[in-house]
Design an enzyme around this catalytic site. Structure first.
Site, PDB file in Angstrom:
ATOM      1  N   HIS A 190      17.672  38.873  38.965  1.00 21.07           N
ATOM      2  CA  HIS A 190      19.096  39.029  38.641  1.00 21.07           C
ATOM      3  C   HIS A 190      19.944  38.077  39.469  1.00 21.07           C
ATOM      4  O   HIS A 190      20.926  37.530  38.993  1.00 21.07           O
ATOM      5  CB  HIS A 190      19.554  40.458  38.936  1.00 21.07           C
ATOM      6  CG  HIS A 190      19.005  41.445  37.984  1.00 21.07           C
ATOM      7  ND1 HIS A 190      18.771  42.752  38.298  1.00 21.07           N
ATOM      8  CD2 HIS A 190      18.613  41.296  36.713  1.00 21.07           C
ATOM      9  CE1 HIS A 190      18.263  43.355  37.263  1.00 21.07           C
ATOM     10  NE2 HIS A 190      18.157  42.498  36.284  1.00 21.07           N
ATOM     11  N   CYS A 504      14.639  32.181  21.577  1.00 24.25           N
ATOM     12  CA  CYS A 504      15.628  32.520  22.610  1.00 24.25           C
ATOM     13  C   CYS A 504      15.033  32.583  24.009  1.00 24.25           C
ATOM     14  O   CYS A 504      15.704  32.967  24.957  1.00 24.25           O
ATOM     15  CB  CYS A 504      16.345  33.825  22.269  1.00 24.25           C
ATOM     16  SG  CYS A 504      15.234  35.237  22.167  1.00 24.25           S
TER      17      CYS A 504
HETATM   18  C1  PEP Z   1      11.814  36.381  26.132  1.00 24.95           C
HETATM   19  O1  PEP Z   1      10.896  37.146  26.428  1.00 24.95           O
HETATM   20  O2  PEP Z   1      11.635  35.180  25.866  1.00 24.95           O
HETATM   21  C2  PEP Z   1      13.209  36.863  26.108  1.00 24.95           C
HETATM   22  C3  PEP Z   1      14.188  36.096  25.678  1.00 24.95           C
HETATM   23  O3  PEP Z   1      13.454  38.112  26.574  1.00 24.95           O
HETATM   24  P1  PEP Z   1      13.559  38.520  28.126  1.00 24.95           P
HETATM   25  O4  PEP Z   1      13.569  37.259  28.936  1.00 24.95           O
HETATM   26  O5  PEP Z   1      14.796  39.319  28.250  1.00 24.95           O
HETATM   27  O6  PEP Z   1      12.314  39.336  28.299  1.00 24.95           O
END
Ligand code: PEP
Ligand code: MG
Length: 573
Positions: A190, A504
């Protein structure tokens, strides 16, 4: 003497300044007893110190301003809550009254007791709560002796510490601290996410930092490469000045792309969505011409407060997000708690043997239907203010998506019956981050409106390499032929069924990898606004037809070196 200390770049930017070393907080107090007649005074002394700490937190909170005040304020609230924790305070009173210890020693005993409990838990989230507790105890201890808890850093200094709490970062920046170097920490913590939003250079995992850096040493910090130079020589300083000049030139150049389309040289438009963590990110995304918000992680709402956020509370946050994008779609991801993200309300079981493979993401939401339905209702209500898409994390396959779809329909029906206005239809998407879901996407592509590839997790599950374990080094990397082949398969499956496929995970924001992702067929990227213009430039620099002609060669690469050679050749033209 000059020394180069390697660490991991967690928040970009270069900084030159004097070191302010903060040694790990150890309550170095010896066992001391008081007489029975002193007990009340000693308890009073302790309570006065706790009250003073509370007052100090309130002042700090009131001083917060700007777009990140809310996020940082939540961490301060968490510290204030710890101060009121009966476990902490009763224990302390008891130790003074029954053990007749001084308040200082009682504080030390209580701290060590709680540390032993936390240590036995083997849970990343709870371990980071111990850092918070240490921080609070350190402040109380300082007030017992009526001194400022940390001598405030001076403008231009670089904080060197074992770790840094998210709640401290904004305060440090207001004091004029120009960078932070920590011995521990991870680039996915974080604190790292917050430092990136604050544009405060941060290097983590500089193992030698506390042994090799002394208070007052001149440091040169590179938040991109993770290099920390102690006592830089004239060559270092020359390179630093060059880097500053380059950065300024680069910022000017990139600035020109703010209103330009994300279009390849041969005229193909690529959608750039934003991963937004705060309202400031939303404002930036909007200003940079992002297609919309491609990922909003709702679990951050659940991480700070002890009670579950109510439907109204969630609704207001989601609504403001939607309003902030002024009519562009906002993708709200349902709760992704579990693994390294444990909530304070206790939804996540703390005793899972293997939490990354446990009840996380949609599995946890479906195990708590009341909590899930509340969230779906809040999201649906926000859809009355602009286009909203729902994204589901950690999907394994068809059954889960059917279940979510049914719940979403039921919640929509209920809300309409209760007189709420909501959008006629919401797009529902699945995160592709479980390898089996990626392989078997054909099995549920008919019941989703879009998918988004979460490479942060997909890579860790595919390579059996923990994304938070720095010791694995390059093993955790998307540059593996197995990863590329799976990405290609997902993108193709989406195209064959006419389903948009976005990405993402963090690699979507790495401009150096954009040609590779484009060659694999990706046409929608979701990334933090901080790197949006760099990726746009990379897209504008390539000829998609040329890249497509090279896709087969990319898929034939046998190892990381082969993929890197391909990337070099592709960018050379
Ligand atoms: C991922 O796993 O690529 C993602 C975007 O989710 P997080 O980083 O929140 O697990
Ligand atoms: Mg994920």
């Amino acid at each position: 003497m000059r020394a180069l200390l390697p660490g991991h770049g967690a928040s970009r930017g270069s900084a030159l300044g004097r070191a302010r070393v903060r040694l790990p907080h150890v309550l170095d107090v010896v066992e001391q007893h008081i007489r029975p007649g002193q007990i009340d005074d000693e308890v009073g002394r302790l309570h006065a110190a706790v009250d003073a700490t509370r007052g100090e937190m309130r002042t700090l909170r009131a001083r917060l301003h700007g777009a990140l005040a809310k996020e940082v304020g939540e961490f301060l609230d968490l510290h204030a809550l710890l101060l009121d924790d009966p476990e902490l305070l009763h224990g302390l009173d008891e130790l003074i009254r029954t053990g007749r210890y001084t308040a200082d020693y009682a504080l030390r005993l209580q701290r060590d007791r709680l540390a032993a409990v936390f240590d036995g838990m083997d849970d990343a989230y709870l371990k980071s709560r111990m850092d918070d507790l240490d921080h609070v105890i350190g402040r109380i201890h300082a007030h017992l002796h009526q001194r400022a808890p940390d001598a405030p850093a001076v403008a231009g200094e670089i904080l060197v510490s074992d770790n840094v709490a998210p709640s401290e970062l904004a305060q440090l920046q207001t004091q004029g601290v120009v960078a932070v170097v920590t011995a521990a920490g991870s680039t996915l913590s974080h604190s790292a996410i917050l430092a990136r939003s604050l544009h405060l250079p941060l290097v983590v995992g500089t193992a030698q930092a506390l042994q090799r850096i002394n208070d007052g040493d001149v440091l040169l910090v590179d938040g991109a490469t993770g290099e920390v130079v102690v006592d830089p020589d004239p060559d270092d300083l020359r390179r630093y000045r060059e880097r500053l000049r380059d950065a300024a030139r680069e910022a000017r150049e990139l600035g020109r792309l703010r209103s330009k389309p994300s279009r390849t040289r041969d005229g193909v438009d690529i959608a750039l969505w934003a991963n937004a963590e705060s309202l400031e990110d939303v404002a930036n995304a909007h200003a940079l011409g992002a297609a919309g918000v491609g990922l909003y992680r709702t679990e951050f709402l659940f991480l700070q407060q002890r009670e579950l956020p109510s439907e109204d509370q969630q609704f207001q946050v989601y609504r403001d997000l939607v309003l902030g994008m002024g009519g562009r779609p906002v993708t709200i991801r349902t709760l992704d708690l579990g693994a390294d993200k444990a909530d304070r309300a206790g939804l996540v079981a703390g005793d899972e043997e293997n939490p990354a493979l446990g009840v996380r993401g949609v599995r946890l939401s479906l195990a708590h239907p009341g909590v899930f339905d509340t969230q779906l209702r809040a999201i649906l209500r926000a859809s009355n203010y602009g286009p909203v898409r729902v994204l589901v994390p950690m999907v394994s396959g068809r059954e889960e998506m059917l279940d979510v779809r049914r719940r979403l329909q039921r919640a929509a029906l209920q809300l309409r019956k209760q007189g709420h206005e909501i959008a006629v239809q919401l797009e529902l998407g699945a995160m592709i981050e479980v390898p089996a879901a990626a392989i078997a996407l054909h099995g549920f592509v008919d019941i989703v409106d879009f998918v988004s590839i979460g490479t942060n997790d997909l890579v860790q599950y595919l390579l059996a390499a923990d994304r938070n374990n720095e010791a694995l080094g390059e093993l955790y990397s998307p540059l593996h032929p197995g990863v590329l082949r799976l990405l290609r398969h997902v993108i193709r499956t989406g195209a064959e069924h006419d389903i948009p496929v976005a990405m993402c995970g963090e690699i979507a924001g790495d401009a150096t990898l954009a040609p590779m992702l484009l060659a694999l067929g990706l046409r929608e990227f979701s990334l933090h606004p901080a790197t949006l213009l760099e990726v746009r430039r990379a897209i504008r620099d390539v000829d998609l037809g040329d890249l497509q002609a090279r896709t087969e060669k990319l898929l034939q690469a046998r190892d990381r070196a082969g993929i890197e050679r391909w990337l070099k050749a592709a960018t050379a033209g």
